[in-house]
Structures are given as C-alpha cells and as structure tokens.
Design a protein around this motif. Structure first.
Motif, PDB file in Angstrom:
ATOM      1  N   VAL A 287      56.104   8.056  10.730  1.00 42.76           N
ATOM      2  CA  VAL A 287      55.188   6.968  11.047  1.00 42.76           C
ATOM      3  C   VAL A 287      54.456   6.526   9.777  1.00 42.76           C
ATOM      4  CG1 VAL A 287      53.169   8.389  11.644  1.00 42.76           C
ATOM      5  CG2 VAL A 287      53.440   6.176  12.728  1.00 42.76           C
ATOM      6  N   ILE A 288      54.129   5.249   9.704  1.00 41.80           N
ATOM      7  CA  ILE A 288      53.180   4.759   8.697  1.00 41.80           C
ATOM      8  C   ILE A 288      52.064   4.032   9.443  1.00 41.80           C
ATOM      9  CG2 ILE A 288      52.738   3.155   6.793  1.00 41.80           C
ATOM     10  CD1 ILE A 288      55.531   3.653   5.764  1.00 41.80           C
ATOM     11  N   GLN A 289      50.818   4.405   9.146  1.00 44.30           N
ATOM     12  CA  GLN A 289      49.662   3.721   9.704  1.00 44.30           C
ATOM     13  C   GLN A 289      48.945   2.958   8.599  1.00 44.30           C
ATOM     14  OE1 GLN A 289      48.865   7.465  11.330  1.00 44.30           O
ATOM     15  NE2 GLN A 289      48.633   6.749  13.448  1.00 44.30           N
ATOM     16  N   ARG A 290      48.606   1.715   8.891  1.00 46.06           N
ATOM     17  CA  ARG A 290      47.796   0.932   7.965  1.00 46.06           C
ATOM     18  C   ARG A 290      46.334   1.236   8.296  1.00 46.06           C
ATOM     19  NH1 ARG A 290      48.080  -4.773   5.446  1.00 46.06           N
ATOM     20  NH2 ARG A 290      45.871  -5.260   5.331  1.00 46.06           N
ATOM     21  N   HIS A 291      45.589   1.698   7.327  1.00 44.91           N
ATOM     22  CA  HIS A 291      44.253   2.228   7.588  1.00 44.91           C
ATOM     23  C   HIS A 291      43.231   1.515   6.714  1.00 44.91           C
ATOM     24  CE1 HIS A 291      41.610   6.147   7.867  1.00 44.91           C
ATOM     25  NE2 HIS A 291      41.013   5.083   8.371  1.00 44.91           N
ATOM     26  N   GLU A 292      42.424   0.710   7.352  1.00 46.74           N
ATOM     27  CA  GLU A 292      41.373  -0.001   6.640  1.00 46.74           C
ATOM     28  C   GLU A 292      40.109   0.837   6.679  1.00 46.74           C
ATOM     29  OE1 GLU A 292      42.350  -4.461   6.962  1.00 46.74           O
ATOM     30  OE2 GLU A 292      40.278  -4.267   7.621  1.00 46.74           O
ATOM     31  N   ALA A 293      40.044   1.823   5.782  1.00 43.90           N
ATOM     32  CA  ALA A 293      38.866   2.686   5.680  1.00 43.90           C
ATOM     33  C   ALA A 293      38.010   2.148   4.547  1.00 43.90           C
ATOM     34  CB  ALA A 293      39.313   4.119   5.426  1.00 43.90           C
ATOM     35  N   THR A 294      37.288   3.021   3.856  1.00 48.24           N
ATOM     36  CA  THR A 294      36.508   2.590   2.696  1.00 48.24           C
ATOM     37  C   THR A 294      37.404   1.759   1.779  1.00 48.24           C
ATOM     38  OG1 THR A 294      35.388   4.707   2.889  1.00 48.24           O
ATOM     39  CG2 THR A 294      34.931   3.404   0.919  1.00 48.24           C
ATOM     40  N   ARG A 295      38.638   2.253   1.589  1.00 51.08           N
ATOM     41  CA  ARG A 295      39.654   1.467   0.886  1.00 51.08           C
ATOM     42  C   ARG A 295      40.874   1.349   1.771  1.00 51.08           C
ATOM     43  NH1 ARG A 295      39.613   4.106  -5.130  1.00 51.08           N
ATOM     44  NH2 ARG A 295      37.494   3.510  -5.694  1.00 51.08           N
ATOM     45  N   LEU A 296      41.497   0.190   1.725  1.00 49.00           N
ATOM     46  CA  LEU A 296      42.746   0.006   2.471  1.00 49.00           C
ATOM     47  C   LEU A 296      43.831   0.920   1.896  1.00 49.00           C
ATOM     48  CD1 LEU A 296      44.562  -1.609   4.482  1.00 49.00           C
ATOM     49  CD2 LEU A 296      45.059  -3.141   2.560  1.00 49.00           C
ATOM     50  N   HIS A 297      44.571   1.580   2.768  1.00 45.16           N
ATOM     51  CA  HIS A 297      45.728   2.359   2.335  1.00 45.16           C
ATOM     52  C   HIS A 297      46.708   2.481   3.492  1.00 45.16           C
ATOM     53  CE1 HIS A 297      42.867   5.263   4.099  1.00 45.16           C
ATOM     54  NE2 HIS A 297      43.955   5.849   4.549  1.00 45.16           N
ATOM     55  N   PHE A 298      47.868   3.011   3.175  1.00 45.95           N
ATOM     56  CA  PHE A 298      48.899   3.232   4.185  1.00 45.95           C
ATOM     57  C   PHE A 298      49.148   4.729   4.268  1.00 45.95           C
ATOM     58  CE2 PHE A 298      50.458  -1.095   5.036  1.00 45.95           C
ATOM     59  CZ  PHE A 298      49.760  -1.784   4.060  1.00 45.95           C
ATOM     60  N   ASP A 299      49.048   5.281   5.481  1.00 38.49           N
ATOM     61  CA  ASP A 299      49.266   6.709   5.669  1.00 38.49           C
ATOM     62  C   ASP A 299      50.708   6.954   6.088  1.00 38.49           C
ATOM     63  OD1 ASP A 299      46.640   7.992   5.187  1.00 38.49           O
ATOM     64  OD2 ASP A 299      45.986   6.659   6.795  1.00 38.49           O
ATOM     65  N   LEU A 300      51.461   7.557   5.182  1.00 38.92           N
ATOM     66  CA  LEU A 300      52.854   7.921   5.462  1.00 38.92           C
ATOM     67  C   LEU A 300      52.875   9.334   6.020  1.00 38.92           C
ATOM     68  CD1 LEU A 300      56.012   7.802   5.137  1.00 38.92           C
ATOM     69  CD2 LEU A 300      55.648   8.489   2.744  1.00 38.92           C
ATOM     70  N   ARG A 301      53.488   9.503   7.186  1.00 39.61           N
ATOM     71  CA  ARG A 301      53.533  10.832   7.804  1.00 39.61           C
ATOM     72  C   ARG A 301      54.971  11.182   8.182  1.00 39.61           C
ATOM     73  NH1 ARG A 301      48.078  11.020   8.292  1.00 39.61           N
ATOM     74  NH2 ARG A 301      47.067   9.151   9.111  1.00 39.61           N
ATOM     75  N   LEU A 302      55.377  12.391   7.803  1.00 39.01           N
ATOM     76  CA  LEU A 302      56.738  12.866   8.047  1.00 39.01           C
ATOM     77  C   LEU A 302      56.667  14.247   8.673  1.00 39.01           C
ATOM     78  CD1 LEU A 302      58.126  11.785   4.551  1.00 39.01           C
ATOM     79  CD2 LEU A 302      58.677  10.679   6.723  1.00 39.01           C
ATOM     80  N   GLU A 303      57.304  14.389   9.832  1.00 46.94           N
ATOM     81  CA  GLU A 303      57.250  15.661  10.557  1.00 46.94           C
ATOM     82  C   GLU A 303      57.981  16.762   9.796  1.00 46.94           C
ATOM     83  OE1 GLU A 303      59.111  15.500  14.391  1.00 46.94           O
ATOM     84  OE2 GLU A 303      58.763  17.639  14.784  1.00 46.94           O
ATOM     85  N   LEU A 304      57.327  17.914   9.712  1.00 44.41           N
ATOM     86  CA  LEU A 304      57.997  19.094   9.160  1.00 44.41           C
ATOM     87  C   LEU A 304      57.330  20.328   9.744  1.00 44.41           C
ATOM     88  CD1 LEU A 304      60.305  19.769   7.151  1.00 44.41           C
ATOM     89  CD2 LEU A 304      58.551  20.092   5.399  1.00 44.41           C
ATOM     90  N   ASP A 305      58.125  21.173  10.407  1.00 43.99           N
ATOM     91  CA  ASP A 305      57.640  22.430  10.970  1.00 43.99           C
ATOM     92  C   ASP A 305      56.433  22.250  11.886  1.00 43.99           C
ATOM     93  OD1 ASP A 305      59.613  24.076   9.885  1.00 43.99           O
ATOM     94  OD2 ASP A 305      58.602  24.079   7.944  1.00 43.99           O
ATOM     95  N   GLY A 306      56.516  21.250  12.744  1.00 43.68           N
ATOM     96  CA  GLY A 306      55.535  21.126  13.819  1.00 43.68           C
ATOM     97  C   GLY A 306      54.284  20.343  13.500  1.00 43.68           C
ATOM     98  N   VAL A 307      54.167  19.868  12.272  1.00 46.67           N
ATOM     99  CA  VAL A 307      53.023  19.012  11.926  1.00 46.67           C
ATOM    100  C   VAL A 307      53.542  17.783  11.179  1.00 46.67           C
ATOM    101  CG1 VAL A 307      51.321  20.873  11.797  1.00 46.67           C
ATOM    102  CG2 VAL A 307      52.624  20.258   9.747  1.00 46.67           C
ATOM    103  N   MET A 308      52.655  16.809  10.979  1.00 48.93           N
ATOM    104  CA  MET A 308      52.998  15.640  10.189  1.00 48.93           C
ATOM    105  C   MET A 308      52.463  15.840   8.769  1.00 48.93           C
ATOM    106  SD  MET A 308      54.673  13.899  12.432  1.00 48.93           S
ATOM    107  CE  MET A 308      55.007  12.357  11.570  1.00 48.93           C
ATOM    108  N   LYS A 309      53.377  16.054   7.822  1.00 48.71           N
ATOM    109  CA  LYS A 309      52.985  16.038   6.415  1.00 48.71           C
ATOM    110  C   LYS A 309      52.506  14.624   6.104  1.00 48.71           C
ATOM    111  CE  LYS A 309      53.933  20.252   5.605  1.00 48.71           C
ATOM    112  NZ  LYS A 309      52.794  21.148   5.371  1.00 48.71           N
TER     113      LYS A 309
END
Ligand code: MN
Length: 206
Positions: free
Chosen positions: A38-60
C-alpha cells in the motif's frame, strides 16, 4: 525473532487510540501467500507518501517525501519508520491535530507484491534483501506496477535512510509523474480535501 506485538510496540507507543481512529493492530497469525502493498498519501506537518510492504506479519514502512518516480534515473529518499499493522492498509481519514502523524491520510495505491528476481525461496530472498538493505520487489498495484528497489544508504551513517528506485522495465516511464497523475483515493475516489472534510465515499466505479 520478535513476536508481532513486540514489532508493533513502537507503533502503539506513539499513538493514543482513544483519540485517533487508526487501527490498534491485530496480532493474530496470518498465512498470506500474497504479500500486501500500500501507499498512503499523508498530509502531515510535511506532505509525504508512506510506502508499506508486508513482511513477516507487519507492514515494513518508509516515508517518501516526494513520492515514487517512474524514472529509473531518479532516486527518491525513503525514511524507514516503525512497522505498521497490516490492517493499517485500509485506513483512510484524518488523524487528529496534535496526535502523532496528525493530518489527512489518503489510500493512494494498493495491491500485492512479490520478490523481484529469480529465487526458489522468494520469502527468504525478501528477508535477506531487507536485512542487507537491498530490497528488490515487484508491485502489482492498481496504479504502480513493475520492479523497484529500496537501497539502504550508508553515506549519512543513519540506518533509517533508504533510496527508492524504479528498475528499468516495461513499466518505467520518465515522462509520467504518478504523483501528479493520481490525485484521488484509489479506493474511494476522494480528494484530500474531501477526505479531510469527511465527505462520504461515492460508490466505486467498475
Ligand atoms: Mn506518514
């Protein structure tokens, strides 16, 4: 190997689940044959994109300030952050101001991924790649496809800095900027403003 709830300890420590609607994270076993992406677009203090890749039961997880590029000549900084729970992959909404990561989160792309390479043991190859800081993966998302690599940098001595690079393949395209091309939620079709305003999702198009 750490247990799954240990792996999510930092994720939970940073958040007050009485205040944010982000998932607390299930710790049950999961026998996935396809790994989640998954990639989430996250408009926090600074805009960024959170790239998440499943490995061993969690999202790296990596925060990519500029988002992914389809140009193999471009290296995008990716800061590794704490492991996230797998059910974070369906989170879209607003984290309250003042809370950790406060701001609006859009589901920008999602799908599955595999090891990008030839291996009789792709899962072992992924673990090995992650440990070595040379993580090759092939995305099968709604928007992003093809092979990529995350390379841990040694230059700064900071262990959490990686570079996200598109491999040269038929999905590479220096002329298309996916960050500009895709401005709405991959699941609900909403804009960031609509998500922030709590606009109800429209029925998904076929
Ligand atoms: Mn984030």
């Amino acid at each position: 190997m750490p247990t799954r709830s240990d792996q999510l300890a930092e994720y939970r420590r940073k958040r007050d689940f009485a205040r944010t609607r982000e998932p607390r994270g299930a710790t049950g076993r999961r026998t996935a044959t396809r790994l989640a992406y998954v990639i989430q677009r996250h408009e926090a203090t600074r805009l960024h994109f959170d790239l998440r890749l499943e490995l061993d039961g969690v999202m790296k997880s990596w925060a990519v300030p500029k988002g992914p590029s389809l140009d193999p000549a471009v290296k995008r900084l990716a800061i590794e952050v704490e492991d996230h729970p797998i059910d974070y992959n369906s989170f879209e909404g607003t984290i309250p101001a003042g809370e950790y990561g406060g701001g609006t989160v859009m589901l920008w792309d999602r799908g599955t991924y595999t090891y990008a390479g030839d291996s009789d043991e792709p899962l072992a190859a992924l673990r090995d790649g992650y440990r070595k800081g040379d993580f090759k993966f092939e995305l099968r998302g709604k928007r992003l496809r093809g092979s990529w690599v995350l390379v841990r940098t040694r230059r700064s001595g900071r262990k959490n800095q990686w570079l996200l690079i598109k491999h040269r393949d038929e999905r590479a395209d220096p002329d298309v900027d996916p960050v500009e091309k895709y401005r709405t939620s991959v699941t609900t079709g909403r804009t960031m403003a609509q998500i922030a305003a709590g606009t109800k999702p429209r029925r998904r198009r076929r």
